[in-house]
Design a protein around this motif. Structure first.
Motif, PDB file in Angstrom:
ATOM      1  N   ALA A 147       0.828  -1.212   0.000  1.00 31.39           N
ATOM      2  CA  ALA A 147       0.000   0.000   0.000  1.00 31.39           C
ATOM      3  C   ALA A 147       0.859   1.257   0.000  1.00 31.39           C
ATOM      4  O   ALA A 147       0.593   2.196  -0.761  1.00 31.39           O
ATOM      5  N   ARG A 148       1.880   1.283   0.843  1.00 36.50           N
ATOM      6  CA  ARG A 148       2.730   2.483   0.914  1.00 36.50           C
ATOM      7  C   ARG A 148       3.386   2.780  -0.427  1.00 36.50           C
ATOM      8  O   ARG A 148       3.434   3.944  -0.868  1.00 36.50           O
ATOM      9  N   ILE A 151       0.680   4.006  -2.920  1.00 39.11           N
ATOM     10  CA  ILE A 151       0.259   5.373  -2.599  1.00 39.11           C
ATOM     11  C   ILE A 151       1.323   6.365  -3.058  1.00 39.11           C
ATOM     12  O   ILE A 151       1.014   7.414  -3.645  1.00 39.11           O
ATOM     13  N   LEU A 156      -2.855   4.439  -5.476  1.00 40.70           N
ATOM     14  CA  LEU A 156      -3.864   4.217  -4.440  1.00 40.70           C
ATOM     15  C   LEU A 156      -4.055   5.489  -3.628  1.00 40.70           C
ATOM     16  O   LEU A 156      -3.134   6.297  -3.484  1.00 40.70           O
ATOM     17  N   ALA A 157      -5.270   5.611  -3.075  1.00 47.35           N
ATOM     18  CA  ALA A 157      -5.536   6.710  -2.150  1.00 47.35           C
ATOM     19  C   ALA A 157      -4.978   6.368  -0.782  1.00 47.35           C
ATOM     20  O   ALA A 157      -4.862   5.190  -0.414  1.00 47.35           O
ATOM     21  N   ALA A 158      -4.622   7.388  -0.027  1.00 51.27           N
ATOM     22  CA  ALA A 158      -4.124   7.170   1.337  1.00 51.27           C
ATOM     23  C   ALA A 158      -5.175   6.409   2.134  1.00 51.27           C
ATOM     24  O   ALA A 158      -6.377   6.673   2.032  1.00 51.27           O
ATOM     25  N   ALA A 205     -10.887   5.031  -3.023  1.00 46.24           N
ATOM     26  CA  ALA A 205     -10.379   6.392  -3.277  1.00 46.24           C
ATOM     27  C   ALA A 205     -11.343   7.434  -2.719  1.00 46.24           C
ATOM     28  O   ALA A 205     -12.549   7.238  -2.701  1.00 46.24           O
TER      29      ALA A 205
END
Length: 205
Positions: A147-148, A151, A156-158, A205
């Motif tokens: 994920a990090r 992002i 990807l959205a936070a 998102a």
């Protein structure tokens, strides 16, 4: 496999802790080896004792049942385990690698098959807790790293929850393997990533 020599009989009083640990590790390694060969249901303490060249008294002085032996073996196997997240340069590529690794774990490639433990996990709470803890730790570590990076790349959205998507993927693979008789192949895993995981993550998102 760790050598199981000189495991016949209990440790002598005053024996070194390190020697006792080595003896236990050898027995536990044999237990996992046998689970990989015959499955949990056909595993027996007699078979563990025979291959490890240990007395059953030695084994029962430490563990009461075979599920305790396997749970302890899995715990020790995961000691110091640091899950390594894939880094392919894209979210799709990372998710594809994750799903491939899950499929390999279900099939037991180079390790104990998760499928071979399904019945045991259902029936034995201690073993269930061990397996669940390992899965949760792995998903949190790898999902967080994937994920990090995604992002940071703007894919990807936070706050996107890749770890939960990993659990969703494993659930799908496990059910498909149980009902279909085999672990889903590459085409089905591509479909899982493209039609399920990526849309779910995009919706966050």
């Amino acid at each position: 496999m760790t050598s199981a020599n000189d495991l016949s009989g209990p440790s002598r009083a005053g024996g070194s802790p390190s020697r006792g640990r080595r003896r236990e590790d050898a027995i536990l390694a044999v237990a996992l080896e046998l689970v990989g060969e015959v499955g949990f249901d056909r595993l027996s303490v007699d078979a563990i004792a025979a291959r490890a060249r240990a007395s059953k008294e030695t084994i029962y002085s430490r563990w009461r049942t075979k599920d305790e032996i396997v749970a302890e073996a899995l715990r020790r196997q995961s000691e110091g385990y640091a899950p390594e997240a894939p880094d392919t340069g894209s979210l799709r590529g990372d998710l594809r690698k994750v799903v491939d690794a899950q499929a390999a774990a279900l099939g037991g490639e180079g390790d104990v098959s998760l499928l071979s433990l399904v019945g045991a996990v259902r029936d034995h709470p201690g073993l269930r807790d061990t397996v669940r803890g390992h899965i949760e730790h792995t998903h949190a570590a790898i999902g967080g790293a994937v994920a990090r990076r995604a992002i940071a790349r703007g894919e990807l959205a936070a706050g996107a929850d890749v770890a939960t998507c990993m659990t969703l993927a494993l659930s799908h693979l496990l059910l498909s393997a149980l009902l279909g008789g085999s672990v889903p192949g590459h085409a089905d895993r591509d479909k899982l990533v493209d039609q399920v995981l990526l849309p779910v993550l995009a919706s966050q998102a």
